[in-house]
Design a protein around this motif. Structure first.
Motif, PDB file in Angstrom:
ATOM      1  N   GLY A   1       0.817  -1.210   0.000  1.00  0.00           N
ATOM      2  CA  GLY A   1       0.000   0.000   0.000  1.00  0.00           C
ATOM      3  C   GLY A   1       0.850   1.259   0.000  1.00  0.00           C
ATOM      4  N   ARG A   2       1.942   1.241   0.764  1.00  0.00           N
ATOM      5  CA  ARG A   2       2.824   2.401   0.806  1.00  0.00           C
ATOM      6  C   ARG A   2       3.496   2.621  -0.547  1.00  0.00           C
ATOM      7  N   TRP A   3       3.934   1.520  -1.195  1.00  0.00           N
ATOM      8  CA  TRP A   3       4.606   1.662  -2.495  1.00  0.00           C
ATOM      9  C   TRP A   3       3.630   2.115  -3.582  1.00  0.00           C
ATOM     10  N   VAL A   4       2.413   1.577  -3.537  1.00  0.00           N
ATOM     11  CA  VAL A   4       1.413   2.012  -4.521  1.00  0.00           C
ATOM     12  C   VAL A   4       1.078   3.491  -4.320  1.00  0.00           C
ATOM     13  N   GLU A   5       0.996   3.902  -3.083  1.00  0.00           N
ATOM     14  CA  GLU A   5       0.726   5.314  -2.801  1.00  0.00           C
ATOM     15  C   GLU A   5       1.877   6.196  -3.299  1.00  0.00           C
ATOM     16  N   GLU A   6       3.108   5.697  -3.147  1.00  0.00           N
ATOM     17  CA  GLU A   6       4.256   6.455  -3.654  1.00  0.00           C
ATOM     18  C   GLU A   6       4.193   6.597  -5.166  1.00  0.00           C
ATOM     19  N   GLU A   7       3.819   5.529  -5.862  1.00  0.00           N
ATOM     20  CA  GLU A   7       3.696   5.612  -7.320  1.00  0.00           C
ATOM     21  C   GLU A   7       2.560   6.546  -7.717  1.00  0.00           C
ATOM     22  N   ARG A   8       1.501   6.554  -6.932  1.00  0.00           N
ATOM     23  CA  ARG A   8       0.386   7.461  -7.230  1.00  0.00           C
ATOM     24  C   ARG A   8       0.805   8.910  -7.041  1.00  0.00           C
ATOM     25  N   ASP A   9       1.592   9.172  -5.999  1.00  0.00           N
ATOM     26  CA  ASP A   9       2.070  10.541  -5.786  1.00  0.00           C
ATOM     27  C   ASP A   9       3.002  10.984  -6.913  1.00  0.00           C
ATOM     28  N   ARG A  10       3.758  10.066  -7.464  1.00  0.00           N
ATOM     29  CA  ARG A  10       4.659  10.404  -8.571  1.00  0.00           C
ATOM     30  C   ARG A  10       3.944  10.401  -9.919  1.00  0.00           C
ATOM     31  N   ARG A  11       2.652  10.097  -9.913  1.00  0.00           N
ATOM     32  CA  ARG A  11       1.836  10.065 -11.135  1.00  0.00           C
ATOM     33  C   ARG A  11       2.419   9.093 -12.159  1.00  0.00           C
ATOM     34  N   THR A  12       2.740   7.922 -11.673  1.00  0.00           N
ATOM     35  CA  THR A  12       3.273   6.889 -12.558  1.00  0.00           C
ATOM     36  C   THR A  12       2.226   6.402 -13.547  1.00  0.00           C
ATOM     37  N   GLY A  13       0.959   6.570 -13.214  1.00  0.00           N
ATOM     38  CA  GLY A  13      -0.101   6.119 -14.110  1.00  0.00           C
ATOM     39  C   GLY A  13       0.003   6.725 -15.497  1.00  0.00           C
ATOM     40  N   PHE A  14       0.511   7.955 -15.583  1.00  0.00           N
ATOM     41  CA  PHE A  14       0.638   8.587 -16.902  1.00  0.00           C
ATOM     42  C   PHE A  14       1.621   7.810 -17.774  1.00  0.00           C
ATOM     43  N   LEU A  15       2.668   7.262 -17.163  1.00  0.00           N
ATOM     44  CA  LEU A  15       3.649   6.507 -17.935  1.00  0.00           C
ATOM     45  C   LEU A  15       3.087   5.185 -18.453  1.00  0.00           C
TER      46      LEU A  15
END
Length: 779
Positions: A34-48
């Motif tokens: 959950g912490r790692w997924v939240e970190e990716e969400r904060d970095r907006r990895t979804g756009f990549l």
């Protein structure tokens, strides 16, 4: 005091320490995830991940068995977009991913629908007229790209489809130039199908380039008056091609030799003057990427223009203090990059590099960081929307893999690089020589690090498409790239700017010395034993595993990127269990490779074998031999109409070119391969017959045998698919059934002599092999 009885769940945990530890472990893992997924969400990895979903939609389009309806993709896109607007959270993310996949599917559908690219149906001699769109000179021959205005086939029983473009080879130096209208006789054929299952599809790529025929000229090429005025695009392309050829000749003559040919190719993109020996040396040393004008050239050219313009503007304090000269320099570099792309021929790889460079320079104009994975994702979306078919080629895959890996590695270095202690920063001040030496060391280490990253990122694609690795490419690039970056390309840019003034001669000589240094490094590295070992072709799902692992490693910035490790381990385990095929058969059934008892492959080819096909087969089978190696035929027995060989289990395999030879070999071999159409019952139930009908439907075949039967078969064509770039082959007439047992006697082939091997037998029809276009080659 009343005590509450423990619940069943808590009682179970208290009674079993292992269950307690298991529950705690699950909780800790869930918390970390959950912490790692939240970190990716904060970095907006979804756009990549958007271009990844878009690419999956393109793959779905090309995997379709029939051409999809033009409205299917847009309807799915609209539905997914509505769901993405109405929902939140995970459902919204899923809807966005589906929308991007639908967009990629739509891009592929519309791209194909917009291509007016009819192809020839069979090999024919023709009288053809057209406008010369491009001329490529070579050491011994030249090629022309012809936009067809008239095509006549007098021998055709029914009219042929008239291609939009054809590519024709002719001997000697070109006597015509782009823009002229010519008439000639030529032998043309359709672009070839893949030479092996999973191989490079020249026919599909030719379709998207609107090239409907490839062949060679017969007789003279005559200049004739056109029937109509050529359009603006043709006149513009011809003007650019004439300028490129003139500059190619100027550079090649000023420098001379192979260095001149390579230097000219680096500036104009004309690679025809480079000899095959030099191409082989560059490939073996891992330096062939410098020949094709792509990312490296565009970065160096744009970088030289950007820093030159910025330095010139900085000479004026008034401009430097009052105006954003960095943005002005970026805008000038963008215009210069566009001009470089147009002048170098606007090839597919060059256009992709231009788009990536424009996105990164545009980021400077809007005060964004230029080196960011977000910019790579944007440029990938633009390229794939414009040319969806580029996703299937090695150029797109290797370019974006290298760039993404370099940017991800740069980001990792910035996050974790060691910083000097604060109290030591101002205490020691190194001298000039120390600073210069340190800068040179760091520059060299930077080249080694970037080469290593790019090599590791592109290795899966190199092994998949070219079936070779370059283990010493790190050495070659570390020694040659500084010459390209500091001498060759800067001299090329300066020489191009001085060319209109006639002051460019000395610059080309400087560039030639740098290019000779590059060739010297390439020859030394290629001379090392095992410089370019072959890599047998792995199944497609294993290649997909490596691609997914690379995407995970590059896109994610949290410890989620460690998920790439089990994917690579799974790939290694499955790869070790992948067997090599027992038979590899050409798309026309006239040539085959047989795995014999020694474990090596034997060539079955009564006529002269196709070297072009063998260049693809041998590395894909892990065989380091060259197509002209005499040991390939050492264990085969051949005459004019057929060849025979023996499998490890003692079964005989026969390749027969005529119906008579096929009927005879049915009595003497257990597996019969023939390009003519034959009745399946001709050889009886205990024989395996692969006839012309099988090759017409399935194309090239890769067969694994077990007890004389086909255990697994991979084919280059899927008979269930009907796509615009596929063709239907005309089958030969079925031979008459055998009515009596032929007389037998000794034969040079090792089988009894008979009508099929007698000196009076009819010769097999000549095979026509169109000359492949190097511009379409994956290498």
């Amino acid at each position: 005091m009343i005590r509450r009885a423990p619940s069943r769940a808590s009682a179970g945990v208290l009674a079993s320490p292992g269950a307690w530890w298991h529950a705690g472990f699950q909780g800790r893992v869930g918390s970390l995830l959950g912490r790692w997924v939240e970190e990716e969400r904060d970095r907006r990895t979804g756009f990549l991940l958007l271009p990844v979903a878009f690419a999956l939609g393109i793959l779905a389009y090309f995997a379709a068995s029939d051409e999809p309806a033009p409205w299917a993709g847009p309807v799915l896109l609209l539905i997914a977009a509505i769901f993405a607007i109405r929902f939140e959270g995970i459902p919204r993310a899923i809807a966005i991913a589906l929308a991007m996949m639908a967009a990629g599917f739509t891009a592929g559908t519309w791209r194909t629908a917009g291509m007016a690219a009819p192809m020839l149906e069979r090999a024919i001699p023709v009288s053809i007229s057209g406008h010369v769109e491009q001329v490529d000179a070579g050491p011994l021959r030249h090629r022309i790209l012809l936009r067809v205005t008239h095509l006549a086939d007098d021998r055709a029983a029914r009219p042929q489809s008239v291609p939009y473009r054809v590519r024709i080879g002719a001997p000697g130096r070109p006597m015509i130039e782009a823009g002229t209208h010519v008439t000639l006789r030529a032998r043309l054929a359709p672009p070839s199908e893949p030479a092996m299952p999973g191989g490079y599809d020249f026919r599909r790529d030719s379709f998207f380039r609107a090239v409907g025929g490839i062949g060679y000229a017969i007789g003279r090429i005559e200049v004739t008056p056109p029937r109509g005025e050529p359009d603006f695009s043709l006149r513009f392309n011809a003007f650019i091609d004439r300028a490129r050829n003139a500059m190619t000749d100027r550079i090649a003559q000023a420098i001379g030799g192979e260095a001149g040919a390579l230097s000219a190719a680096l500036i104009t993109g004309k690679r025809g003057l480079i000899s095959n020996e030099t191409n082989d040396v560059l490939r073996a040393s891992g330096l062939y990427h410098i020949v094709s004008i792509s990312g490296l050239h565009m970065v160096l050219a744009a970088g030289v223009m950007f820093w030159t313009l910025r330095a010139l503007l900085a000479l004026s304090p008034a401009l430097a203090l009052r105006y954003p000269i960095k943005k002005w320099a970026a805008a000038g570099a963008m215009l210069g990059s566009i001009g470089y792309c147009v002048f170098s021929g606007s090839e597919v790889a060059t256009e992709r590099s231009l788009i990536m460079m424009l996105v990164m320079l545009g980021a400077i104009l809007v005060d964004r960081p230029a080196l960011a994975l977000r910019n790579v994702a944007i440029s990938a979306l633009i390229v794939l929307a414009r040319e969806p078919e580029a996703l299937l080629g090695p150029s797109f895959q290797m370019s974006y893999a290298a760039v993404a890996a370099l940017i991800a590695g740069n980001d990792l270095w910035r996050r974790y690089r060691p910083e000097p202690e604060p109290e030591l920063r101002g205490r020691f001040r190194p001298g000039f020589l120390e600073r210069a030496g340190r800068a040179m060391v760091f520059a060299f280490l930077g080249i080694v690090a970037t080469t290593l990253l790019a090599s590791l990122a592109t290795a899966p694609f190199s092994a998949w498409h070219f079936h070779r690795l370059n283990p010493y490419g790190l050495i070659g690039n570390a020694l040659a790239i500084p010459l390209v970056s500091l001498v060759v390309m800067p001299a090329g840019v300066i020489g191009t700017m001085l060319l209109p003034f006639g002051l460019d001669g000395w610059v080309w000589r400087v560039m030639g010395e740098g290019t000779r240094g590059v060739l010297f490094v390439a020859e030394k590295v290629a001379g090392i034993e095992g410089a370019a070992p072959p890599v047998s072709k792995a199944p497609g799902h294993l290649f997909a595993l490596l691609v997914i692992a690379l995407l995970v490693l590059v896109i994610f910035r949290s410890p989620l990127r460690l998920l790439a490790v089990p994917l690579v381990l799974l790939w290694a385990i499955l790869l070790k269990a992948t067997p090599l095929p027992d038979l590899m058969i050409a798309p026309d059934g006239r040539m085959a490779l047989l795995r014999d008892a020694s474990g090596s492959y034997t060539l079955l080819s009564p006529a002269s074998p196709s070297g072009f096909t063998l260049q693809q087969w041998l590395p894909a089978l892990g065989d380091a031999r060259r197509p002209d190696d005499p040991t390939l035929r050492q264990r085969a027995r051949c005459d004019r109409t057929g060849c025979t060989g023996t499998l490890p289990d003692g079964r005989n395999v026969a390749l027969s070119l005529t119906p008579e030879a096929a009927r005879l070999d049915c009595q003497r071999a257990q597996i019969i391969i023939t390009p003519v159409t034959a009745d399946a019952a001709l050889c009886g139930p205990n024989r395996l017959l692969l006839s012309g009908e099988s090759f017409a439907r399935l194309g090239a075949q890769q067969i694994h045998l077990r007890d004389g039967r086909i255990a697994a078969r991979d084919t280059s064509l899927d008979p269930r698919k009907t796509r615009p770039w596929r063709k239907t082959r005309a089958l030969r007439k079925t031979p008459p059934p055998m009515t009596e047992e032929p007389e037998t006697g000794p034969s040079a082939t090792g089988f009894p002599e008979g009508p099929a091997t007698s000196p009076q037998r009819p010769r097999p029809p000549a095979r026509f092999e169109p000359e492949e276009d190097p511009a379409l080659s994956p290498q």
